[in-house]
Design an enzyme around this catalytic site. Structure first.
Site, PDB file in Angstrom:
ATOM      1  N   GLY A  14      20.803  47.226  30.039  1.00 54.98           N
ATOM      2  CA  GLY A  14      22.127  47.011  30.612  1.00 54.98           C
ATOM      3  C   GLY A  14      22.731  48.331  31.044  1.00 54.98           C
ATOM      4  N   CYS A  56      15.401  49.145  26.252  1.00 58.09           N
ATOM      5  CA  CYS A  56      16.356  50.094  26.827  1.00 58.09           C
ATOM      6  C   CYS A  56      17.717  50.010  26.118  1.00 58.09           C
ATOM      7  CB  CYS A  56      16.467  49.857  28.338  1.00 58.09           C
ATOM      8  SG  CYS A  56      17.271  51.230  29.161  1.00 58.09           S
ATOM      9  N   TYR A  57      18.745  49.430  26.712  1.00 59.58           N
ATOM     10  CA  TYR A  57      20.031  49.339  26.014  1.00 59.58           C
ATOM     11  C   TYR A  57      19.853  48.591  24.688  1.00 59.58           C
ATOM     12  CZ  TYR A  57      24.822  48.087  24.857  1.00 59.58           C
ATOM     13  OH  TYR A  57      26.007  47.927  24.199  1.00 59.58           O
ATOM     14  N   HIS A  86      10.904  50.057  30.129  1.00 58.59           N
ATOM     15  CA  HIS A  86      10.964  48.653  30.567  1.00 58.59           C
ATOM     16  C   HIS A  86       9.559  48.054  30.679  1.00 58.59           C
ATOM     17  CE1 HIS A  86      15.247  48.271  31.534  1.00 58.59           C
ATOM     18  NE2 HIS A  86      15.174  49.573  31.757  1.00 58.59           N
ATOM     19  N   GLU A 113       8.803  45.102  31.342  1.00 60.74           N
ATOM     20  CA  GLU A 113       8.784  43.990  32.299  1.00 60.74           C
ATOM     21  C   GLU A 113       8.530  44.430  33.739  1.00 60.74           C
ATOM     22  OE1 GLU A 113      11.315  45.238  30.720  1.00 60.74           O
ATOM     23  OE2 GLU A 113      13.172  45.206  31.863  1.00 60.74           O
ATOM     24  N   SER A 165      17.709  20.169  53.223  1.00 61.70           N
ATOM     25  CA  SER A 165      17.993  21.113  54.299  1.00 61.70           C
ATOM     26  C   SER A 165      16.729  21.587  55.008  1.00 61.70           C
ATOM     27  CB  SER A 165      18.675  22.333  53.697  1.00 61.70           C
ATOM     28  OG  SER A 165      17.762  22.969  52.815  1.00 61.70           O
ATOM     29  N   GLY A 166      15.564  21.242  54.429  1.00 62.51           N
ATOM     30  CA  GLY A 166      14.326  21.806  54.966  1.00 62.51           C
ATOM     31  C   GLY A 166      13.926  23.049  54.181  1.00 62.51           C
ATOM     32  N   GLY A 167      14.824  23.537  53.320  1.00 59.10           N
ATOM     33  CA  GLY A 167      14.523  24.696  52.472  1.00 59.10           C
ATOM     34  C   GLY A 167      13.616  24.273  51.304  1.00 59.10           C
ATOM     35  N   VAL A 168      13.013  25.293  50.656  1.00 56.52           N
ATOM     36  CA  VAL A 168      12.013  25.017  49.618  1.00 56.52           C
ATOM     37  C   VAL A 168      12.601  24.219  48.441  1.00 56.52           C
ATOM     38  CG1 VAL A 168      10.474  26.124  47.942  1.00 56.52           C
ATOM     39  CG2 VAL A 168      10.733  27.091  50.208  1.00 56.52           C
ATOM     40  N   ASP A 169      13.795  24.620  47.974  1.00 60.45           N
ATOM     41  CA  ASP A 169      14.316  24.011  46.752  1.00 60.45           C
ATOM     42  C   ASP A 169      14.607  22.525  46.917  1.00 60.45           C
ATOM     43  OD1 ASP A 169      14.160  26.596  45.930  1.00 60.45           O
ATOM     44  OD2 ASP A 169      16.307  27.000  46.083  1.00 60.45           O
ATOM     45  N   SER A 170      15.314  22.172  48.007  1.00 62.28           N
ATOM     46  CA  SER A 170      15.633  20.747  48.159  1.00 62.28           C
ATOM     47  C   SER A 170      14.382  19.944  48.503  1.00 62.28           C
ATOM     48  CB  SER A 170      16.743  20.523  49.191  1.00 62.28           C
ATOM     49  OG  SER A 170      16.351  20.969  50.467  1.00 62.28           O
ATOM     50  N   LYS A 200      11.998  30.631  41.566  1.00 64.14           N
ATOM     51  CA  LYS A 200      11.495  30.301  42.900  1.00 64.14           C
ATOM     52  C   LYS A 200       9.959  30.205  42.946  1.00 64.14           C
ATOM     53  CE  LYS A 200      13.204  29.998  47.174  1.00 64.14           C
ATOM     54  NZ  LYS A 200      14.483  29.335  47.451  1.00 64.14           N
TER      55      LYS A 200
END
Ligand code: XMP
Length: 504
Positions: free
Chosen positions: A50, A77-78, A160, A162, A213-218, A360
């Site tokens: 952080g 880290c923090y 880190h 990650e 909408s044509g987007g990946v999520d929907s 995603k």
């Protein structure tokens, strides 16, 4: 499950994603979680990094009773400094924040097992832990400062693990998963069937509405719902007229190919066009588009709700959407305000969010398993207000057509030259300023098209993509030759920050 307590690090989501990639269920919680709020299935806790110092008065609150729990706890880290500080160690405030790669010395330890005696790791910190209380063992050293420690169930690393720059970071996270017995708690194999069963259990025989909408999520959310409750699913697509060239018919086509029973497409472009007449201010444009979209969706939904007795409204919300707007991010410095629209509460429908726990890349892999084509799953992000914010100034039909054509050529060429997938987002925008040119023997006076292509991890920061000159030359010459109304093409070479990705 491993809880990742968020102290405002830009890497909190990355920790969670990496743990899931390694097969451990990981969820983000606010830093001030009380012991009584800890989910029963918790096997380990990670305290994220952080921007604060343990000496700041405004540093994020943390209930130190958590450290007494009989659960493995790793501070990064923090988090490392915090555990040390609360345990009585000496933490020296640093004068400047240090970023970058460092060589550190590794000692024998459970958490750092399998690492080399000297390791390259990624640092991003200001304070240093310089001595430890009794009982604590130093597990890594960077010069005189303590880069790692361990005391029973408490572990800390100043670096880190990650981020990819930490060469053996994965090993560290894997070791923590083992220490906390969290292996195989994120089971990718049965995910689709589990999600389908959950949807069926919740929805029963009711009808569900989803805006697509044509987007990946929907697309992935609706494909999942389609598998679970095909006949009871109603997909609504609103064509604002501000979509890319051919997009409305492509979206209709894919829903047809995937055997959706009720796909309803509404052409609202005339309304959008009318509402945007004479509007030049970017914020006003965004507001008009956003409000009209909601109003249109609300109207359609009300009619459907009455006619088809709809009970649920499904949304393609994914994990970062939910966590960014939740209290856990109060510790993060605000970099970008939230752009996405939330659909109306007024509809009085129960909300269904089948993708709410996924990132995603996980959504893409679910989509792949559901048989969705790569060309849809790997599409670049597209903003809600669409081409409306890529035509600077007033939106006219003429400008919209020019932009659609230029953008289509640009994207087609990037795909042809195998550049599309290495770019995070690429698009053309229209600058409504006319400049002089010459075509044949004639003087021309036409618009400028600007090409944007960026590489990025999440859109928060971005670098301009180093597209080869020859590819740019081909794109530029095709646009000026094939699109009437354009006689100049420029390539945008600004990073974000200080620019943004979009132009408005
Ligand atoms: P900026 O322009 O802020 O964009 O650097 C970062 C990312 O967000 C997308 N973007 C939007 N997405 N509604 C959206 O759904 C919006 O109003 C909006 N504005 C920007 C942009 O395309 C990029 O991916």
């Amino acid at each position: 499950m491993i809880l990742v307590l968020d102290f405002g690090s830009q890497y909190t989501h990355l920790i969670t994603r990496k743990l899931r990639e390694l097969g451990a269920n990981a969820q983000i919680f606010p830093s001030n979680l009380n012991p009584s709020q800890i989910p029963p299935q918790t096997k380990g806790i990670i305290l994220s990094g952080g921007p604060s110092s343990v000496y700041d008065h405004s540093s994020p609150s943390f209930n130190k009773k958590l450290l007494n729990l009989n659960t493995p706890i790793l501070g990064i880290c923090y988090g490392h400094q915090l555990i040390a500080h609360l345990s009585g160690a000496e933490v020296k405030p640093g004068k400047v924040r240090e970023y970058g790669k460092k060589e550190i010395k590794i000692k024998k330890s459970k958490l750092l097992e399998g690492l080399n005696p000297s390791e390259t790791v990624w640092y991003s910190h200001s304070d240093d832990v310089t001595s430890l209380p009794k009982g604590f063992k130093v597990t890594a050293l960077s010069g005189q400062t303590i880069a790692g420690f361990e005391n029973g169930h408490l572990f800390g690393v100043q670096f880190h693990p990650e981020v990819n720059h930490t060469q053996n970071g994965q090993k560290v996270l894997k070791n923590f998963i083992k220490i906390s017995s969290s292996q195989n708690t994120w089971n990718k194999k049965d995910q689709i069937q589990t999600l389908i069963n959950e949807i069926k259990d919740e929805v029963k025989d009711e009808n569900v509405l989803i805006g697509v909408s044509g987007g990946v999520d929907s697309l992935v959310a609706s494909a999942l719902l389609n598998k679970a409750i095909q006949n009871n699913l109603y997909c609504v697509f609103i064509d604002t007229g501000l979509m890319r060239k051919g997009e409305a018919s492509e979206v209709a086509q894919i829903y047809k190919e995937l055997n959706f029973k009720h796909f309803l497409s509404f052409d609202a472009s005339a309304n959008f066009f009318k509402a945007l007449k004479n509007i030049t201010d970017p914020e006003q444009k965004r507001k008009i588009i956003g409000h009209l979209f909601i109003k249109t969706f609300e109207k359609i939904s009300k009619l459907l709700k009455k006619d088809k007795k709809i009970k649920f409204l499904a949304q393609g919300t994914i994990y970062p959407d939910r966590i960014e707007s939740a209290s856990s991010s109060v510790n993060a410095q605000k970099i970008k305000s939230h752009h996405n629209l939330t659909l109306p509460d007024k509809l009085n429908l129960k909300i269904l969010e089948p993708l709410k726990d996924f990132y995603k890349d996980e959504v893409r892999s679910l989509g792949k398993k559901l048989g969705l084509s790569k060309s849809f799953l790997e599409r670049h992000p597209f903003p809600g207000p669409g081409l409306g914010i890529r035509i600077l100034g007033e939106i006219t039909k003429d400008r919209l057509n020019i932009l659609k054509e230029a953008d289509a050529i640009y994207i087609e060429q990037l795909k042809k030259q195998n550049l599309y997938n290495s770019i995070w987002q690429a698009f053309a925008a229209l600058i409504p300023v006319k400049t002089v040119g010459v075509m044949g023997d004639n003087r021309t006076y036409e618009y400028i098209i600007t090409l944007r292509a960026v590489t990025s991890d999440n859109g928060m920061t971005a670098d301009w993509a180093k597209i080869p000159n020859l590819a740019l030359e081909k794109i530029s010459s095709r646009i000026v030759n094939e699109v009437r109304g354009v006689n100049r093409v420029v390539y945008d070479i600004t990073q974000k920050p200080p620019s943004t990705i979009e132009y408005e």
